[in-house]
Design a protein around this motif. Sequence first.
Motif, PDB file in Angstrom:
ATOM      1  N   ALA A 134       0.939  -1.071   0.049  1.00  0.00           N
ATOM      2  CA  ALA A 134      -0.085  -0.103   0.002  1.00  0.00           C
ATOM      3  C   ALA A 134       1.087   1.234  -0.016  1.00  0.00           C
ATOM      4  CB  ALA A 134      -0.928   0.031   1.335  1.00  0.00           C
ATOM      5  N   TRP A 162      -9.665   0.825  -3.047  1.00  0.00           N
ATOM      6  CA  TRP A 162      -9.256   2.031  -2.040  1.00  0.00           C
ATOM      7  C   TRP A 162      -9.975   3.223  -2.433  1.00  0.00           C
ATOM      8  CZ3 TRP A 162      -6.056   1.188   1.909  1.00  0.00           C
ATOM      9  CH2 TRP A 162      -5.310   0.004   2.046  1.00  0.00           C
ATOM     10  N   ALA A 186      -7.423   7.236  -3.720  1.00  0.00           N
ATOM     11  CA  ALA A 186      -6.847   5.969  -3.492  1.00  0.00           C
ATOM     12  C   ALA A 186      -5.345   6.181  -2.705  1.00  0.00           C
ATOM     13  CB  ALA A 186      -6.777   5.060  -4.845  1.00  0.00           C
ATOM     14  N   ARG A 210      -5.615   7.433   0.876  1.00  0.00           N
ATOM     15  CA  ARG A 210      -6.032   6.303   1.662  1.00  0.00           C
ATOM     16  C   ARG A 210      -4.905   5.367   1.899  1.00  0.00           C
ATOM     17  NH1 ARG A 210     -12.063   5.787  -0.553  1.00  0.00           N
ATOM     18  NH2 ARG A 210     -12.669   8.049   0.309  1.00  0.00           N
ATOM     19  N   MET A 211      -4.062   4.892   0.839  1.00  0.00           N
ATOM     20  CA  MET A 211      -3.103   3.943   0.795  1.00  0.00           C
ATOM     21  C   MET A 211      -2.005   4.589   1.741  1.00  0.00           C
ATOM     22  SD  MET A 211      -2.948   2.352  -2.980  1.00  0.00           S
ATOM     23  CE  MET A 211      -2.966   0.717  -3.115  1.00  0.00           C
ATOM     24  N   ALA A 262      -9.560  -3.345   2.292  1.00  0.00           N
ATOM     25  CA  ALA A 262      -9.292  -3.050   0.861  1.00  0.00           C
ATOM     26  C   ALA A 262      -8.949  -4.475   0.200  1.00  0.00           C
ATOM     27  CB  ALA A 262      -8.052  -2.321   0.571  1.00  0.00           C
TER      28      ALA A 262
END
Length: 265
Positions: free
Chosen positions: A123, A171, A186, A189-190, A201
């Motif tokens: 991630a 995500w 995405a 959030r990652m 996820a």
Amino acid sequence: MPPGQSASLQLPSFLHGTFRSVQQKTHQEGVRCGEQYRKDGTFPSPRQMVELPPGEVVVAHEVVDFQRERPAWRLYMVSHVMGDLAQDGQKSFPVRHDYEAFFRETAWGALFFATTHMGAVSAERTARRLQAVLRFWEPLQCARYLFNQPGVPQTLEEVMVAACGWAMDAWCPVGDASVRSRLEGAAERMARATREDCIEAIFREMPRALALARKLKHREVVADPAFQRERLASLDARSFERVSGALTGELIGLLYDWDQELGLQ
């Protein structure tokens, strides 16, 4: 667009030519970069950068490169540079990792690493790759790309959907937003994801992985969310990091590992 960034896309000259000529040039570039890295831990900039005319076609994936005798921009062959970085018994992982970190700060490097998924696709690493592409979004939009449809040049948005749709679905599962905004969501959030965020996820992407893993012998067991959660919780930090981005291919590998373990019990 960040201050000082060119509005057009520039690529290293060693990526242009027939397949054979680019193969030779990328080998030379890999040796050159590897030699400097062994001396002082840095990489030299490409000797020559070429500004692409608007709409120029760039071959971004090997699977669509059928006309190898035709001169073309072959972005995917950055991988050939990386193949020649480590020599004389040197470990390849550290030098490749540092090469990515350095050239991810260029438009061409950002797109290459975001679309090829080299190394463990965690991630954290995926967030950095997506953030790099987003920083160079405007110049990257200037070109058209051959990626997953032979002979059909695609836009940057289409390439990112083909290469990173899994990241957006896992995500930032908001279908009516633009590709760029979903990638931004995405990546954000990652970048700040906890282990539990990663597991959620993974669960969002797991149905796709199960659909593609057609040779599972214990499908009912490995498809059980309770079984998956238990096995994910038992992974050590290094193993979990490898699947934490929820890349479909990594999840398929995980499913087959679990399936094999069940067969040995």
